[in-house]
Design a protein around this motif. Structure first.
Motif, PDB file in Angstrom:
ATOM      1  N   SER A  12       0.841  -1.205   0.000  1.00  0.00           N
ATOM      2  CA  SER A  12       0.000   0.000   0.000  1.00  0.00           C
ATOM      3  C   SER A  12       0.876   1.255   0.000  1.00  0.00           C
ATOM      4  N   GLY A  13       0.267   2.376  -0.332  1.00  0.00           N
ATOM      5  CA  GLY A  13       0.853   3.699  -0.135  1.00  0.00           C
ATOM      6  C   GLY A  13       2.289   3.879  -0.610  1.00  0.00           C
ATOM      7  N   ILE A  14       3.121   4.394   0.287  1.00  0.00           N
ATOM      8  CA  ILE A  14       4.513   4.718  -0.046  1.00  0.00           C
ATOM      9  C   ILE A  14       5.282   3.441  -0.429  1.00  0.00           C
ATOM     10  N   ASP A  33       4.297  -7.623   3.320  1.00  0.00           N
ATOM     11  CA  ASP A  33       3.267  -6.825   4.003  1.00  0.00           C
ATOM     12  C   ASP A  33       2.441  -7.757   4.876  1.00  0.00           C
ATOM     13  N   ILE A  34       1.885  -7.178   5.938  1.00  0.00           N
ATOM     14  CA  ILE A  34       0.966  -7.959   6.768  1.00  0.00           C
ATOM     15  C   ILE A  34      -0.334  -8.185   5.997  1.00  0.00           C
ATOM     16  N   ALA A  58       4.307 -10.783   5.899  1.00  0.00           N
ATOM     17  CA  ALA A  58       5.219 -10.637   7.039  1.00  0.00           C
ATOM     18  C   ALA A  58       4.665  -9.614   8.019  1.00  0.00           C
ATOM     19  N   ASP A  59       4.856  -9.905   9.290  1.00  0.00           N
ATOM     20  CA  ASP A  59       4.528  -8.927  10.342  1.00  0.00           C
ATOM     21  C   ASP A  59       5.860  -8.438  10.909  1.00  0.00           C
ATOM     22  N   VAL A  60       6.228  -7.207  10.566  1.00  0.00           N
ATOM     23  CA  VAL A  60       7.567  -6.728  10.933  1.00  0.00           C
ATOM     24  C   VAL A  60       7.756  -6.569  12.438  1.00  0.00           C
ATOM     25  N   CYS A  85       9.002   0.425   4.887  1.00  0.00           N
ATOM     26  CA  CYS A  85       7.808   1.283   4.759  1.00  0.00           C
ATOM     27  C   CYS A  85       6.655   0.829   5.649  1.00  0.00           C
ATOM     28  N   ILE A 136      11.652   4.952   7.134  1.00  0.00           N
ATOM     29  CA  ILE A 136      10.648   6.013   6.941  1.00  0.00           C
ATOM     30  C   ILE A 136      10.376   6.681   8.281  1.00  0.00           C
ATOM     31  N   TYR A 150       3.015   8.170  18.018  1.00  0.00           N
ATOM     32  CA  TYR A 150       3.553   8.209  16.650  1.00  0.00           C
ATOM     33  C   TYR A 150       4.782   9.116  16.554  1.00  0.00           C
ATOM     34  N   LYS A 154       8.693   8.043  15.549  1.00  0.00           N
ATOM     35  CA  LYS A 154       9.377   8.496  14.336  1.00  0.00           C
ATOM     36  C   LYS A 154      10.698   9.202  14.678  1.00  0.00           C
ATOM     37  N   GLY A 181       6.241  14.543   4.658  1.00  0.00           N
ATOM     38  CA  GLY A 181       5.161  15.394   5.169  1.00  0.00           C
ATOM     39  C   GLY A 181       3.860  14.631   4.987  1.00  0.00           C
ATOM     40  N   VAL A 183       1.209  12.769   3.202  1.00  0.00           N
ATOM     41  CA  VAL A 183       1.221  12.087   1.904  1.00  0.00           C
ATOM     42  C   VAL A 183      -0.141  11.448   1.676  1.00  0.00           C
ATOM     43  N   THR A 185      -1.834   8.867   0.971  1.00  0.00           N
ATOM     44  CA  THR A 185      -1.861   7.406   0.823  1.00  0.00           C
ATOM     45  C   THR A 185      -3.207   6.896   1.332  1.00  0.00           C
ATOM     46  N   ALA A 187      -3.748   5.242   3.925  1.00  0.00           N
ATOM     47  CA  ALA A 187      -3.841   5.455   5.375  1.00  0.00           C
ATOM     48  C   ALA A 187      -4.329   6.869   5.677  1.00  0.00           C
TER      49      ALA A 187
END
Ligand code: NAP
Length: 258
Positions: A12-14, A33-34, A58-60, A85, A136, A150, A154, A181, A183, A185, A187
């Motif tokens: 997804s997204g980025i 990706d999960i 995968a679940d990171v 990502c 990211i 969050y 980050k 910034g 984005v 996506t 999400a």
């Protein structure tokens, strides 16, 4: 010889935009990706355009799942690029109102997930003496947002990027981050649709007066992975249409000429 790239959150997204762009540069892209369906959709878009990719669940945030991901990547023979990502956003909250389970989930995916993947794949790259990792971060890792889990997760990714650059640099591996910034996506769209975010405020705050597109983050990631960035490591690059640069400018209390 094709390069092997692993993109977490590539469903997804980025992550999807990055996977697709990497596939146009002589890469076999492993899309992890999960969300298995999302990863499969990214791969089918890549293949439809003539690229080379494979999808894996995968679940990171889970050490065992990252160990299984290592086995999947080992079958490809090596790894040249890792782009972390996988991540989750947060809705605004006061510190005292933040649900602790949600706080921990955000840290587990965003920080621990990035940490586990770097810890797993950094040394594999170091064995070959070459490789590039891009994490990211976020503008929320630099400045104050009402995001008590969050934002600090980050900021920690920005610091981890420097630590890893120092650790892996002497072994030939570069580690950088991008700090997006706002984005547009999936999400962020979901939050806008739920009335959690206002796009006009986001546009207004940016020096360039528009929201960043996933492709524009992917372009910065590809630059950091490429040989053109061979002298860059330990850096966190804002890709934010000037949001950070405009903070002080926009808060100036006097008259502006324009
Ligand atoms: P996105 O469209 O939701 O993509 C993230 C992908 O990661 C999703 O497919 C998601 O699956 C997956 N994921 C979530 N938890 C995972 C886990 N434990 N293991 C593996 N995959 C997982 O989000 P995005 O906006 O592209 O965000 C990507 C990164 O950019 C995140 O780190 C985010 O914090 C960062 N970022 C985004 C913005 C923005 O404005 N969008 C701004 C700054 C930074 P599910 O959909 O099933 O959760």
């Amino acid at each position: 010889m094709k390069k092997i790239s692993l993109v977490t959150g590539g469903g997804s997204g980025i992550g999807r935009a990055t996977s697709i762009k990497l596939s146009t540069r002589e890469n076999h892209v492993i899309v992890a990706d999960i969300d298995e369906e999302g990863a499969a959709e990214t791969v089918s878009r890549i293949k439809a355009a003539g690229g080379d990719a494979s999808a894996t669940k995968a679940d990171v945030s889970d050490e065992l799942s990252v160990a299984a991901l290592m086995q999947t990547v080992a079958k490809a023979g090596r790894i040249d690029t890792l782009v972390n990502c996988a991540g989750i956003l947060q809705n605004g909250s006061r510190v005292e109102d933040m649900d602790l389970a949600e706080h921990d989930r955000i840290w587990n995916v965003n920080y621990r997930g990035t940490y586990l993947c770097c810890r797993a794949f950094g040394p594999v790259m170091a064995e070959y003496g070459v490789g590039s990792i891009v994490n990211i971060g976020s503008i929320a890792g630099f400045e104050m947002f009402p995001l008590p889990a969050y934002s600090p997760s980050k900021a920690a990714i920005h610091q981890l990027t420097k630590v890893l650059a120092g650790d892996l640099g002497p072994r030939g591996v570069r580690v950088n981050a991008v700090a997006p910034g706002f984005v547009m996506t999936e999400a962020l769209k979901a939050r806008v649709e739920a009335g959690e975010r206002d796009t006009s405020v986001m546009e207004e705050q940016k020096t360039l007066r528009r929201i960043v597109e996933p492709d524009e983050i992917a372009d910065a990631i590809l630059f950091l992975c490429s040989n053109a960035a061979r002298a860059i490591t330990g850096a966190t690059l804002p890709v934010d249409n000037g949001w950070l640069a405009g903070l002080a400018y926009n808060s100036y209390a006097g008259n502006k000429k324009n």
